[in-house]
Enzyme design. Structure first.
Site, PDB file in Angstrom:
ATOM      1  CG  HIS A 193      67.557 -31.735 -44.306  1.00 55.33           C
ATOM      2  ND1 HIS A 193      69.003 -31.990 -44.454  1.00 55.33           N
ATOM      3  CD2 HIS A 193      67.360 -30.379 -44.717  1.00 55.33           C
ATOM      4  CE1 HIS A 193      69.417 -30.717 -44.756  1.00 55.33           C
ATOM      5  NE2 HIS A 193      68.260 -29.828 -45.054  1.00 55.33           N
ATOM      6  CB  VAL A 195      72.387 -33.726 -43.721  1.00 55.32           C
ATOM      7  CG1 VAL A 195      73.179 -32.703 -44.267  1.00 55.32           C
ATOM      8  CG2 VAL A 195      71.455 -33.440 -42.667  1.00 55.32           C
ATOM      9  CE  LYS A 196      68.560 -34.450 -39.939  1.00 55.58           C
ATOM     10  NZ  LYS A 196      67.047 -34.147 -39.752  1.00 55.58           N
ATOM     11  CB  VAL A 197      69.153 -42.316 -42.684  1.00 50.12           C
ATOM     12  CG1 VAL A 197      69.409 -43.914 -43.251  1.00 50.12           C
ATOM     13  CG2 VAL A 197      69.835 -42.034 -41.304  1.00 50.12           C
TER      14      VAL A 197
END
Ligand SMILES: *Cc1c(COP(=O)(O)O)cnc(C)c1O
Length: 396
Positions: A193, A195-197
């Protein structure tokens, strides 16, 4: 005299809000996606296996299986663990709802076990107490990017014949006792997603050293059909058989091309996240009103989130007002997470409040500060300036 807060009509630290997380998409990403767009494959094609192979290499696992999102990754892992009706799976209450929902999708029962106060990950002693004759799985969550107590949890899983699944949605790039996350638990899941790394828009991955489980998950993501279109074309055969009830959880070639390009910058991004966290630590260490995150020895965090905790007894207001005051200063603070058993759906299943005292007490004082690798040093300074301004104002 303290400065007038923006929430009271003062000048905000920032005029445009800094989000708590944000992706980075560069020229190399756009090129990779465009190349995929010009190819013969939009969905399951050669980019999927290239992304899987690179991901397995980066995490040090034998196999990586790409799926449509992190929730599908959890669902596939629960499926591959053989969990079904009558089976219990132990999960921490401090997580995103997808972690426990995946157990319910397969008809299993969720047993919530409390977390450790210092690092906010599953408490092995609470897990041990929650084990029954029906326990078939444990899902550890690497909260905020810090690996859970994986050795202790593995030991409990082995002793009770349960499968250890690790929800590493926050922890791509983290390590535990010199081993990379993705190479430790029976099954490890990731989310891409934005916002993930790293991101593929929507996307997910499961890593495992068990090739038979990997094969089952490749079928599961494709309706429960053994061979996908790419494999069928290579073998010149129209034959296919559906053998289990699967789903359409495929990741596209477009997304895989993006993921592969993103993966090349993982190390630098993790380093930058770590620098931002260290800078917050340094600039906020002298404030007695807040408690900073702690990382256990032998672990490194991917710093998906920087979660501080308020010492509410040292403040003359609650978390809610601090949250709103920081938002007014232009800082996109957030709260991760509302305890899962508190949600109406879980309440209706009969989970009562008050059973997980650590989770429920810590939740009331948690606040997530922005961390993402595209933040400038000025952004970092704005965050700590705003935190100092707001916390000082409300200090008792
Ligand atoms: C993001 C996240 C998920 C779900 O991932 P999606 O890709 O959004 O489906 C699951 N668990 C945790 C802990 C997450 O943070």
């Amino acid at each position: 005299m303290s400065e007038r807060l923006a929430i009271h009509g003062g000048t905000p630290v920032r005029s445009a809000r800094l989000p708590y997380g944000h992706h980075i998409v560069g020229e190399e990403d756009r090129k990779a996606v465009e190349e995929a767009l010009r190819s013969d494959w939009l969905t399951t094609g050669p980019a999927v296996s290239r992304f899987e192979e690179a991901f397995a290499r980066v995490t040090g696992s034998a196999e990586a299986v790409a799926v449509a999102n992190g929730t599908a990754a959890l669902h596939a892992a629960v499926f591959a663990a053989g969990i079904g009706p009558g089976d219990e799976v132990i999960v921490p209450p401090l997580t995103f709802v997808a972690t426990s929902n995946a157990v319910l999708y397969q008809g299993g029962s969720v047993v919530f076990a409390d977390i450790l106060k210092d690092r906010l990950t599953l408490d092995p002693e609470a897990v041990e107490r929650a084990v029954t004759g029906r326990t078939r799985g444990i899902i550890a969550v690497d909260f905020a990017g810090q690996p859970a107590d994986l050795a202790e949890l593995r030991d409990i899983a082995v002793r009770h014949g349960a499968v250890l699944i690790e929800d590493a949605s926050h922890a791509l790039g983290a390590s535990y006792r010199e081993r990379r996350v993705g190479s430790i638990s029976d099954l490890t899941t990731f989310s891409f997603h934005p916002v993930k790394v790293i991101t593929t828009g929507e996307g997910g991955m499961i890593t495992t050293d068990d090739s038979s489980r990997a094969g089952r998950m490749r079928g599961f993501r494709n309706h429960g059909i053994g061979r996908d279109a790419h494999q069928r074309e290579r073998t010149e055969s129209w034959m296919y058989e559906m053998t289990v009830l699967g789903w359409n959880y495929r990741l596209t070639d477009l997304q895989s091309a993006l993921g592969l390009a993103q993966l090349q910058r993982l190390d630098g991004w993790i380093r930058r996240r770590g620098e931002i966290a260290a800078s917050y630590d340094r600039r906020l260490a002298d404030l007695p009103e807040i408690e900073l995150p702690s990382i256990a020895p032998g672990r490194t965090s991917a710093w998906h989130l920087y979660v501080l905790r308020l010492h509410l007894e040292r403040l003359n207001t609650g978390r809610e007002e601090i949250f709103r005051a920081l938002r007014a200063e232009g800082i996109g603070v957030n709260v991760h997470y509302i305890p899962v058993p508190w949600h109406p759906y879980y309440q209706n299943l009969g989970y009562e409040r008050g059973r997980w005292p650590v989770t429920e007490a810590e939740y009331e004082r948690m606040l997530t500060l922005p961390v993402w690798p595209g933040m400038s040093d000025q952004d970092v300074e704005d965050v700590t300036t705003a935190v100092r301004k707001v916390v000082r104002y409300y200090s008792r």
